[in-house]
Structure formats: structure tokens, C-alpha cells
Design an enzyme around this catalytic site. Sequence first.
Site, PDB file in Angstrom:
ATOM      1  N   LYS A   1      29.523 -10.939  25.614  1.00 16.30           N
ATOM      2  CA  LYS A   1      29.038 -10.698  24.251  1.00 16.30           C
ATOM      3  C   LYS A   1      27.665 -10.059  24.318  1.00 16.30           C
ATOM      4  O   LYS A   1      26.824 -10.477  25.124  1.00 16.30           O
ATOM      5  CB  LYS A   1      28.930 -12.018  23.470  1.00 16.30           C
ATOM      6  CG  LYS A   1      30.233 -12.731  23.250  1.00 16.30           C
ATOM      7  CD  LYS A   1      29.969 -14.065  22.562  1.00 16.30           C
ATOM      8  CE  LYS A   1      31.264 -14.856  22.375  1.00 16.30           C
ATOM      9  NZ  LYS A   1      30.977 -16.202  21.815  1.00 16.30           N
TER      10      LYS A   1
ATOM     11  N   GLY B   1      23.941  -9.499  23.697  1.00 18.69           N
ATOM     12  CA  GLY B   1      22.948 -10.569  23.567  1.00 18.69           C
ATOM     13  C   GLY B   1      22.778 -11.321  24.865  1.00 18.69           C
ATOM     14  O   GLY B   1      21.716 -11.875  25.138  1.00 18.69           O
ATOM     15  N   GLY B   2      23.868 -11.355  25.661  1.00 18.42           N
ATOM     16  CA  GLY B   2      23.792 -11.910  27.002  1.00 18.42           C
ATOM     17  C   GLY B   2      23.417 -13.380  27.079  1.00 18.42           C
ATOM     18  O   GLY B   2      23.589 -14.151  26.124  1.00 18.42           O
ATOM     19  N   THR B   3      22.897 -13.753  28.245  1.00 16.79           N
ATOM     20  CA  THR B   3      22.568 -15.152  28.531  1.00 16.79           C
ATOM     21  C   THR B   3      21.597 -15.724  27.517  1.00 16.79           C
ATOM     22  O   THR B   3      21.793 -16.830  27.007  1.00 16.79           O
ATOM     23  CB  THR B   3      21.973 -15.270  29.954  1.00 16.79           C
ATOM     24  OG1 THR B   3      22.985 -14.924  30.897  1.00 16.79           O
ATOM     25  CG2 THR B   3      21.482 -16.683  30.227  1.00 16.79           C
TER      26      THR B   3
ATOM     27  N   GLY C   1      15.772 -29.837  40.080  1.00 16.49           N
ATOM     28  CA  GLY C   1      14.911 -28.709  39.745  1.00 16.49           C
ATOM     29  C   GLY C   1      13.982 -29.054  38.600  1.00 16.49           C
ATOM     30  O   GLY C   1      14.434 -29.411  37.506  1.00 16.49           O
TER      31      GLY C   1
ATOM     32  N   GLU D   1      12.415 -32.648  42.197  1.00 21.44           N
ATOM     33  CA  GLU D   1      11.764 -31.360  42.474  1.00 21.44           C
ATOM     34  C   GLU D   1      11.188 -31.391  43.877  1.00 21.44           C
ATOM     35  O   GLU D   1      10.375 -32.254  44.198  1.00 21.44           O
ATOM     36  CB  GLU D   1      10.661 -31.085  41.442  1.00 21.44           C
ATOM     37  CG  GLU D   1       9.760 -29.896  41.742  1.00 21.44           C
ATOM     38  CD  GLU D   1      10.523 -28.603  41.953  1.00 21.44           C
ATOM     39  OE1 GLU D   1      10.371 -28.009  43.039  1.00 21.44           O
ATOM     40  OE2 GLU D   1      11.271 -28.184  41.046  1.00 21.44           O
TER      41      GLU D   1
ATOM     42  N   ILE E   1      18.144 -25.188  39.555  1.00 24.16           N
ATOM     43  CA  ILE E   1      17.229 -24.685  40.585  1.00 24.16           C
ATOM     44  C   ILE E   1      16.921 -23.201  40.403  1.00 24.16           C
ATOM     45  O   ILE E   1      16.356 -22.563  41.296  1.00 24.16           O
ATOM     46  CB  ILE E   1      17.805 -24.931  41.992  1.00 24.16           C
ATOM     47  CG1 ILE E   1      19.185 -24.269  42.137  1.00 24.16           C
ATOM     48  CG2 ILE E   1      17.891 -26.423  42.281  1.00 24.16           C
ATOM     49  CD1 ILE E   1      19.715 -24.257  43.551  1.00 24.16           C
ATOM     50  N   GLY E   2      17.278 -22.672  39.238  1.00 30.60           N
ATOM     51  CA  GLY E   2      16.979 -21.276  38.961  1.00 30.60           C
ATOM     52  C   GLY E   2      18.236 -20.440  38.814  1.00 30.60           C
ATOM     53  O   GLY E   2      19.367 -20.956  38.854  1.00 30.60           O
TER      54      GLY E   2
ATOM     55  N   HIS F   1      -9.084 -23.483   9.647  1.00 33.70           N
ATOM     56  CA  HIS F   1      -9.232 -24.929   9.825  1.00 33.70           C
ATOM     57  C   HIS F   1      -8.480 -25.649   8.715  1.00 33.70           C
ATOM     58  O   HIS F   1      -8.588 -25.272   7.555  1.00 33.70           O
ATOM     59  CB  HIS F   1     -10.710 -25.319   9.761  1.00 33.70           C
ATOM     60  CG  HIS F   1     -10.959 -26.801   9.791  1.00 33.70           C
ATOM     61  ND1 HIS F   1     -10.884 -27.536  10.947  1.00 33.70           N
ATOM     62  CD2 HIS F   1     -11.256 -27.666   8.793  1.00 33.70           C
ATOM     63  CE1 HIS F   1     -11.141 -28.804  10.660  1.00 33.70           C
ATOM     64  NE2 HIS F   1     -11.370 -28.910   9.359  1.00 33.70           N
TER      65      HIS F   1
END
Length: 462
Positions: free
Chosen positions: A41, A43-45, A179, A202, A265-266, A439
Site C-alpha cells: 500500500k 504510504g509504506g511501513t 532491544g 538491551e 532490535i531494529g 507563558h
Amino acid sequence: MANDASTVFDLVILGGGSGGYAAALRASQLGLDVALIEKDKVGGTCLHYGCIPTKALLHAGEIADQARESADFGVKATFEGIDMAAVHKYKDGVISGLYKGLQGLIASRKITYVEGEGRLSSPTSVDVNGQRYEGRHILLATGSTPKSLPGLEIDGNRIITSEHALTLDRVPQSAIILGGGVIGCEFASAWKSFGTDVTIVEGLPHLVPAEDENSSKLLERAFRKRGIKFSLGTFFDKAEYTQNGVKVTLANGKEYEAELLLVAIGRGPVSQGLGYEEAGVAMDRGYVLVDEYCRTNVPTISAVGDLIPTLQLAHVGFAEGILVAERLAGLNVVPIDYDGVPRVTYSHPEVASVGLTEAKAKEKYGADKVVTLKYNLGGNGRSKILKAQGEIKLVQVRDGAVVGVHMVGDRMGEQVGEAQLIYNWEALPAEVAQLIHAHPTQNEALGEAHLALAGKPLHSHD
């Protein structure tokens, strides 16, 4: 194969994720004839399996936490639990709306959109669905996929990736997350908010190890307070099924058991079997190698996004895709300063940064040339109202520009826009201190940190 187009396209793009569709939209805007090929599709991941759905889950978790903590604000409310079917309906509604909008954009720009699995067949052509699409230039944008480790088999049931985690029909009672980077910390945060007992493993010494060490320590402290457990500095050894879940053993022999193991883990590049090597494209460990203008060693081929060894972020893909489109259209383009790209981990609390860490600044300029300042959000009125804790850390070259901004706290991702301007415009602390910040806002904390660095602190001690 017959060429599906009556003429050769100016640009054929293989992959319709962030980098690919951004290049298509910009190239068509600049008058180029574009074909965009996507096997899943557009738009991808990011849109379908990453950024957007993950942040929707995190926001649902934030609502759950607010319901639990409502009494702290004088509001009587009860938390009855998580309805995952309803959470997914909300998440999928967000994705669907954005997907339809993107499809409309593609159609409105007269881009030839091809749905199918493409393969590079020569330095100037892509084959898909039995047709050949010829282009004066080819852009490779095939993205990335979740990585695993040797001997660790993803079964989609007990041992899962982030993509499986986004469609779970239940809240797991317990989970081990392998990870402690961005993906791992975001799922740990969301699942903890949903009620899961979470442990992160990790191998490196800190969570979010790419961030400034101070930010990592602040996140670790916040996770401890939330009851998110983690093991740092020891690598994974093996995973085994138990009667009711998974047992993870670390290299030091320590064992953890849980219902699920999320492997985070990536992500690795999607490039195998797509004809890149055959076309002569230079590669390294699956990544396509490019120069600062996203050009490969083949003159007719460029590459962008997670496929190349740059920051794996959707907004980096957008920028790289736009750069390639503008370069091909003959515009003057400037290489991307990847240090100047904002980075955000959308956990609770959020971690946001731009520029150099203190360690990298000292490496680049010398330890005696680097000045840092920390501003605690406890001095910020809006953060007090929100009961948000955290800190802003500035890294400055002595008597020079601010070269790093590192922020930890709720909603800090929304402050990184100004931080990006400060870094990329090489602003001096005194110049930022002259700007009046509204502020009470959390954005005001960024202004106050620069007031302090400029030697005139207001709501902070010298």
C-alpha cells in the site's frame, strides 16, 4: 516484456513508502512524468505498520494512564480496562483517513501508480506484473523490514515483531522486549500503560543508546518509577518455548519468562533478490550505498529511505525523496545535515533531540570547548500543571552556537521544531534568549534554558 508506457518515464520509483511517494509527489509537481511502483500500500511501513499506528497505541495508553491518575487532578473517574478491538478501530481509522488522503494526492498529481512487486531489470527499467517500465532515471525506495538474530525464529505468535504487535487482539499479561531502542521503548511504554508486565533486554549500557547519555538515564529513571523493568549491558543468548510462553536466556545466564517476546532490535534493508547487484549497484550488508545527493554508483539510479545507511526515520525519507526529485528537475539542492534532523522517541516520557550529543560534541570540538546546561522542567509552570517531569539539556561550543538540544518529558516531541531551528541556524544562546516565549507553555522551558545559558536565568538557579 512490453513497455507499459507509451513513452519513457522521466522517473520510475520502486517503493511507495515515505521516500518513494515524497519523490513522486515533488517530481510530478516539477513537471516530471512519474511511475510509482508499490507491492503493498502506498504510504509504506510508516503509515501502515510503523509511525502512525504505534503513536495511536501510545495515545490510547496515555488516555488509560490519565484515567487511572484522574484523582490527582480532582477528577473522579474509573478505569475499567482496555478494549483492544476498539483500540484497533480507532488506530485503523486514523490510518484509513491518511491512506485515502494520500491516494487522492497521488491521483491528483497524475502519477502512474502501479500495484505489484517490482524488480530492477536494468539501470533504466523495472519489471512488474509482466510489464516493463522504462525510465530515464530509477529511484530505489524499497524500505526496511524488522530484523531478527541467528537462531531466533519469529513465529508471529509467541515470538513477534513490531508489525505483529500492532495487530494483537489482546493485552499480553507479560512481555519481554529484545532491544531498548526507539521501537522497544515505545512498545514498552504503550504496553505498560495497557497493564502489561514489561521487561526490556538491551545489550548496550543504556536505553535509547543513540541519544545523549543524560537523556538515556532520565528515561531509565522514569521507566523504573513506572515499573518497567530492564536489563542493560548483557546480550541475548537464546529463547525457548515454555508451557505458557517464552523463556529468554542472556549471555550471563540470567533468565526471564513472559507470555510474549517482542524482537525490536531494529530494521534491515529490503534489497535481496530485487536485481540491484545485477544492475551493478554498490551495496554493503544489504544497504544501497549513495553519496550526499542520494546518487548510487550507477548514474541512472538513486536510492533513499531505509534502504540506504542514513537515519531510519520517515521524515528523513521525505527529505531524501524531495532532494532526489529536485535534483533530477535541475534545481540546486543542498545535502542533508543528518545531525540537524529531529529525533523523537514517543514513550512516556518522550525523548526528543537534535544536533550533537555531549560526547560527540567533545569529540568534534575538544572537551575544553564544550559547555552544557541542564534546565529542569520543575521550574516550568505548564509542566507543573501537567505533572510532567523531565529536563532540557543544551550543548554549546564555548562562546559559540548551540550544537545540541536534548529533551526528556511529556510532549517534548512538540518542542523539537524550535530546537531544530536553533541548531540549523547556528543560533547563539543570547539570540534565542531575546525571543519571547508564550507563558505558560512547555515551549517556554526551551527559552528559559537559553536564558540560563546566556547568563541571565529567570526561573532557574545559577
